[in-house]
Design a protein around this motif. Structure first.
Motif, short mmCIF file in Angstrom:
data_model
loop_
_atom_site.label_atom_id
_atom_site.label_comp_id
_atom_site.label_asym_id
_atom_site.label_seq_id
_atom_site.Cartn_x
_atom_site.Cartn_y
_atom_site.Cartn_z
N HIS A 78 -99.80 13.33 55.71
CA HIS A 78 -100.04 11.93 56.07
C HIS A 78 -99.43 11.55 57.41
N MET A 79 -98.58 12.40 57.95
CA MET A 79 -97.86 12.04 59.18
C MET A 79 -98.80 11.72 60.34
N SER A 80 -99.86 12.50 60.49
CA SER A 80 -100.77 12.32 61.62
C SER A 80 -101.66 11.09 61.47
N ARG A 81 -101.68 10.49 60.30
CA ARG A 81 -102.57 9.34 60.05
C ARG A 81 -101.81 8.02 59.88
N LEU A 82 -100.49 8.06 60.09
CA LEU A 82 -99.67 6.88 59.82
C LEU A 82 -100.14 5.63 60.54
N GLY B 250 -100.14 -2.58 58.68
CA GLY B 250 -98.76 -2.77 59.12
C GLY B 250 -98.33 -1.81 60.21
N LEU B 251 -98.41 -0.52 59.96
CA LEU B 251 -97.98 0.47 60.95
C LEU B 251 -98.94 0.53 62.13
N SER B 252 -100.23 0.29 61.88
CA SER B 252 -101.20 0.27 62.97
C SER B 252 -100.85 -0.85 63.96
N LEU B 253 -100.50 -2.03 63.46
CA LEU B 253 -100.12 -3.14 64.32
C LEU B 253 -98.80 -2.84 65.03
N CYS B 254 -97.87 -2.21 64.32
CA CYS B 254 -96.60 -1.82 64.96
C CYS B 254 -96.87 -0.90 66.15
N HIS B 255 -97.74 0.07 65.95
CA HIS B 255 -98.08 1.02 67.02
C HIS B 255 -98.73 0.29 68.19
N SER B 256 -99.66 -0.62 67.89
CA SER B 256 -100.35 -1.37 68.94
C SER B 256 -99.37 -2.24 69.72
#
Length: 466
Positions: free
Chosen positions: A408-412, A429-435
């Protein structure tokens, strides 16, 4: 006599050079006006509408059309005084291509003599008798510029030469306008993407606050509860203090009778015997101090909520990461204090970065909530630390929860990817954090061991206050 002939030849030569020089000056003026037309227009149609007007200063024509060659037909791109031209026209593309093969321009003295075009021309251009056809090549498209005149044989070598000088500029015009159009579409898509991201971010904020609502209510209820209790107790004390003050006032008033003063002394003695006045005075200080502390606690929670829930603006400001961490902890403390032990190992000095405070707080909140949800045992621990590494400020959040599976690490950071049960996570959540981190020129590094720990480290470009 020979000298006169030579003089005449020289005059002719100079006249020819003068005419060429004037032609070049005129062409340069026309090209400059054509450039102005490009810069002041937003669409291909608007550009060539102005461009036709510029060309009319160098070549006399009554009507003009610009066509794009497509599969088996021409599509009308722009026109002047050609309102009857259809949007698409079959002008004998193969025949026309063959006629223009190896040449850039073809003047036609009388359009009615063209057998394949006669009926069409009479219908579309009833007032036009002669035309100049100019082929235009761009990188991946072919165009045809047609200038029409109501006179027969209106276009000769000089007009052909002038129009020919415009060809490369016309091709550049088409490419420039198309690029400008693509740029405007690209900008529109970027603005739309930003609006969608802002909407998603605000929705994620509201979803986070919804999950925290019970904990926040509890955090507010506690200080409000002992505020009310302290105020009620102080009201009781105040009644005793007011009675003592009233009787002491009677003793100090000279006009009062001895009988009134005697009664006042008796009431004061009775109050001192009944109540521990010294303790009440000391406890009043404690009640007031505790009440102030509770009010400050409520104020801090409300301010943190307001800052967090307020819609983002485009304002970039100096943000102290440690303050942002503390503010986020105040919001989430009611949610985490009963389920895990929170440890802070923050950098002793302020850590300043340039960014949007609300968005940075959103990243911290999402990661804290993820840590809380990842801990399913009764000895949970979340360590929040911060520091400086070179020219970067970093913040790390490490929990001893369930960890992350290697697959799952590559898809976080993929949008809508989640391993949580249905209804317990949106996958944003994590997608927005990354953005958000990318928007702040930062990055996220993740370390994890399944069943042991997860550590999210955020890196921001360090800023220094002026």
């Amino acid at each position: 006599m020979p000298s006169v002939e030579k003089l005449m030849e020289k005059v002719v030569e100079l006249t020819f050079e003068r005419d060429n020089a004037l032609l070049h000056v005129r062409l340069n003026q026309l090209l400059q006006k054509g450039l102005d037309a490009i810069l002041s227009s937003d669409t291909l149609e608007d550009t060539f509408s102005k461009f036709f007007g510029v060309m009319a200063e160098g070549v006399k024509f009554d009507s003009a059309v610009l066509l794009r060659l497509e599969s088996g037909h021409f599509t009308l791109i722009a026109s002047q005084n050609a309102s009857d031209w259809p949007q698409q026209a079959d002008l004998g593309c193969d025949t026309l291509a063959a006629a223009l093969s190896g040449r850039h321009a073809v003047p036609v003295f009388n359009l009615l003599l063209l057998p394949e075009w006669g009926p069409h021309i009479i219908h579309w251009w009833p007032q036009i008798h002669s035309a100049l056809f100019q082929r235009i090549h761009t990188r991946d498209q072919q165009f045809l510029l047609i200038l029409g005149s109501g006179s027969v044989a209106a276009f000769g070598p000089s007009e052909e030469k002038i129009v020919g000088q415009f060809i490369s500029f016309v091709a550049s015009t088409i490419a420039s306008v198309e690029n400008k159009k693509l740029y405007m579409v690209s900008q529109s898509l970027k603005e739309r993407q930003q609006r969608i991201e802002q909407s998603l971010l605000q929705s994620e904020k509201m979803a986070s606050l919804g999950q925290l609502a019970a904990g926040v209510a509890h955090e507010l209820n506690n200080p409000i509860g002992y505020l009310l209790s302290n105020i009620h107790m102080f009201q009781t004390y105040l009644t005793i203090f007011k009675s003592l003050l009233h009787n002491y006032q009677l003793l100090c008033e000279e006009h009062q009778s001895e009988q009134v003063k005697l009664q006042a002394r008796q009431q004061i003695n009775a109050l001192y015997q009944k109540e521990n006045v010294a303790f009440l005075l000391e406890d009043s200080d404690t009640l007031i101090a505790d009440s102030v502390e509770g009010a400050i606690r409520v104020r801090d929670i409300v301010q943190s909520l307001r800052r967090f829930s307020h819609p983002d603006t485009d304002q970039i400001e100096l943000v102290n990461l440690n303050d942002s961490i503390e503010s986020t902890i105040k919001i989430i403390s009611g949610e985490i204090k009963h389920s895990l032990l929170l440890k802070k190992q923050l950098f002793p000095d302020a850590l300043y970065v340039m960014g949007k405070s609300n968005q940075i707080s959103q990243v911290f909140l999402n990661l804290m909530m993820n840590a809380r949800q990842a801990i399913t045992h009764d000895h949970g621990e979340l360590v929040i630390s911060s520091g400086i590494l070179g020219e970067e400020a970093w913040v790390a959040l490490e929990d001893n929860g369930t960890g992350i599976a290697p697959q799952h690490m590559s898809r976080l950071f993929e949008p809508f990817f989640t391993t949580k049960d249905v209804g317990k996570g949106t996958g944003l959540g994590l997608s927005l954090c990354h953005s958000i981190m990318l928007q702040h020129s930062g990055r996220i590094e993740v370390q994890s061991e399944l069943g042991v720990f997860s550590r999210f480290t955020l890196y921001f470009p360090l800023s220094h206050p002026a």
